[in-house]
Scaffold this motif. Structure first.
Motif, PDB file in Angstrom:
ATOM      1  N   GLU A  64      29.604  24.761  38.707  1.00 24.29           N
ATOM      2  CA  GLU A  64      30.643  24.547  37.678  1.00 24.29           C
ATOM      3  C   GLU A  64      30.730  23.044  37.432  1.00 24.29           C
ATOM      4  OE1 GLU A  64      34.271  26.319  39.116  1.00 24.29           O
ATOM      5  OE2 GLU A  64      34.121  27.964  37.673  1.00 24.29           O
ATOM      6  N   ASP A  65      29.623  22.461  37.056  1.00 29.88           N
ATOM      7  CA  ASP A  65      29.585  21.002  36.914  1.00 29.88           C
ATOM      8  C   ASP A  65      28.875  20.630  35.616  1.00 29.88           C
ATOM      9  OD1 ASP A  65      27.006  21.781  37.598  1.00 29.88           O
ATOM     10  OD2 ASP A  65      27.012  20.841  39.563  1.00 29.88           O
ATOM     11  N   ARG A  86      25.358  32.554  35.687  1.00 29.69           N
ATOM     12  CA  ARG A  86      26.790  32.377  35.879  1.00 29.69           C
ATOM     13  C   ARG A  86      27.125  31.078  36.588  1.00 29.69           C
ATOM     14  NH1 ARG A  86      25.552  37.790  36.471  1.00 29.69           N
ATOM     15  NH2 ARG A  86      26.556  39.054  34.873  1.00 29.69           N
ATOM     16  N   PRO A  87      28.245  30.444  36.154  1.00 32.70           N
ATOM     17  CA  PRO A  87      28.714  29.263  36.871  1.00 32.70           C
ATOM     18  C   PRO A  87      29.369  29.675  38.179  1.00 32.70           C
ATOM     19  CG  PRO A  87      30.003  29.625  34.845  1.00 32.70           C
ATOM     20  CD  PRO A  87      29.090  30.786  34.998  1.00 32.70           C
ATOM     21  N   ARG A  88      29.110  28.945  39.226  1.00 32.52           N
ATOM     22  CA  ARG A  88      29.634  29.307  40.542  1.00 32.52           C
ATOM     23  C   ARG A  88      30.402  28.119  41.108  1.00 32.52           C
ATOM     24  NH1 ARG A  88      30.762  32.190  44.503  1.00 32.52           N
ATOM     25  NH2 ARG A  88      30.089  31.754  46.623  1.00 32.52           N
ATOM     26  N   ALA A  89      31.672  28.374  41.457  1.00 35.30           N
ATOM     27  CA  ALA A  89      32.514  27.300  42.003  1.00 35.30           C
ATOM     28  C   ALA A  89      32.057  26.946  43.416  1.00 35.30           C
ATOM     29  CB  ALA A  89      33.966  27.757  42.018  1.00 35.30           C
ATOM     30  N   THR A  93      24.888  22.497  40.644  1.00 34.10           N
ATOM     31  CA  THR A  93      23.678  22.935  39.954  1.00 34.10           C
ATOM     32  C   THR A  93      22.459  22.390  40.695  1.00 34.10           C
ATOM     33  OG1 THR A  93      24.848  23.009  37.864  1.00 34.10           O
ATOM     34  CG2 THR A  93      22.451  22.805  37.741  1.00 34.10           C
TER      35      THR A  93
END
Ligand code: ATP
Length: 302
Positions: A64-65, A86-89, A93
């Motif tokens: 999530e960056d 999917r973005p992952r907290a 990346t």
């Protein structure tokens, strides 16, 4: 519209820093330029197939960056569906940090980040796409667990490019329709020395148990297809000058998937992949050198 090809794999930000010479430990050198590219074998193979006209979805994770947003935007601009990327907290990346000196010598640091977090459960979140796709394409920049689950859910043809190479779980090998390996990957999987000739590569490939067909890419020697029906040798398309072979293998995999979706048989698909990969070596970088359909038809020397 549903994707024709689902790629399950990595997406990275590749940062290339030019330096007069590589720093020694503790030393600081002044770089002369920095360039960012979207890379990772998953993203590369997805872009290769999309540029050739296919509907492609990439299953994977980013952070999530800022890098994650860059990756997703760039893939969308290529027409790749990112609904399954999917973005992952709590993670970053994936990155590759590459320093290149004036002699072309380099150092590479890879941080897999979010790519390493892709597990069976997160692959299952893309179950429908995997079940319905004509082709599922996998590489080895993700966990065994993710590969096993993707292969289990895949409803269509499974293409595996086990790179960077490590042993392939038996249950995966048995479900692979097309295994794509280069010489050194084949050698490791076969537990034999690197094959020096096309004939030796074909012999080694014939001994690999599980996949319905094996394609060995042989760099400037082209590729060889080995399947129960026999061996098909496809010489490389000659190119006037090799500018940068980076990404040739990924172009090959994406193009092979493209041809299979269009209903070509495997031998014709390998010939198409060899033509596409020849174009890819005539330009710098990985994704930046991947051809469109028109460019492949025009030929490597166009
Ligand atoms: P990379 O890791 O650099 O992407 P790879 O080791 O996975 O490459 P290669 O076998 O080197 O894969 O190259 C893939 C394909 O690209 C080959 O099968 C061939 O068709 C094409 N190719 C590579 N080098 C050349 C070349 N010098 N001339 C023409 N075609 C080439």
């Amino acid at each position: 519209e549903a994707p024709e090809i689902v790629v399950v794999g990595s997406a990275n930000i590749d940062t290339v820093i030019r330096v007069p010479r590589l720093p020694t430990p503790g030393e600081t050198v002044l770089g002369t330029s920095v360039t960012e590219f979207v890379g990772g074998k998953g993203a590369n193979q997805a872009v290769a197939a999309a540029r050739l006209g296919r509907r492609v979805s990439l299953v994977g994770l980013v952070g999530e960056d800022a890098g994650g947003a860059v990756v997703r935007d760039a893939l969308r601009a290529e027409g790749v569906d990112t609904a399954n990327l999917r973005p992952r907290a709590g993670t970053s990346t994936g990155i590759a940090m590459i320093q290149v000196d004036d002699e072309g010598e380099n150092t590479v640091t890879v941080v897999p980040g979010a790519n390493a977090e892709l597990d069976a459960e997160r692959v299952r979140a893309s179950e429908l796409a995997l079940r319905e796709a004509r082709i599922t394409v996998l590489q080895f920049e993700i966990s065994d667990e993710a590969v096993v689950e993707a292969v289990r859910l895949a409803g269509g043809t499974v293409i595996l490019n086990p790179s960077p190479v490590r042993p392939v779980p038996g249950a995966v090998m048995d479900r692979v329709d097309v295994l794509i390996v280069n010489r050194s990957e084949l050698a490791l999987l076969a537990g034999a020395p690197e094959p020096a000739t096309t004939e030796l590569a074909a012999e080694l490939a014939a001994g690999v148990e599980g996949p319905a067909a094996v394609v060995v890419t042989l760099g400037a020697d082209g590729a060889v297809l080995v399947r129960p029906g026999g061996v098909v040798v496809v010489p490389a398309v000659p190119v006037e000058a090799v500018v940068d072979p980076t990404g040739a293998g990924d172009t090959f995999c994406g193009a092979l998937a493209d041809a299979l979706v269009r209903g070509e048989d495997l031998a014709a698909a390998v010939r198409w992949a060899v033509r596409a990969a020849a174009v890819a070596v005539t330009g710098p970088g990985a994704q930046s050198a991947m051809p469109t359909r028109e460019r492949v038809l025009a030929g490597a020397s166009a």
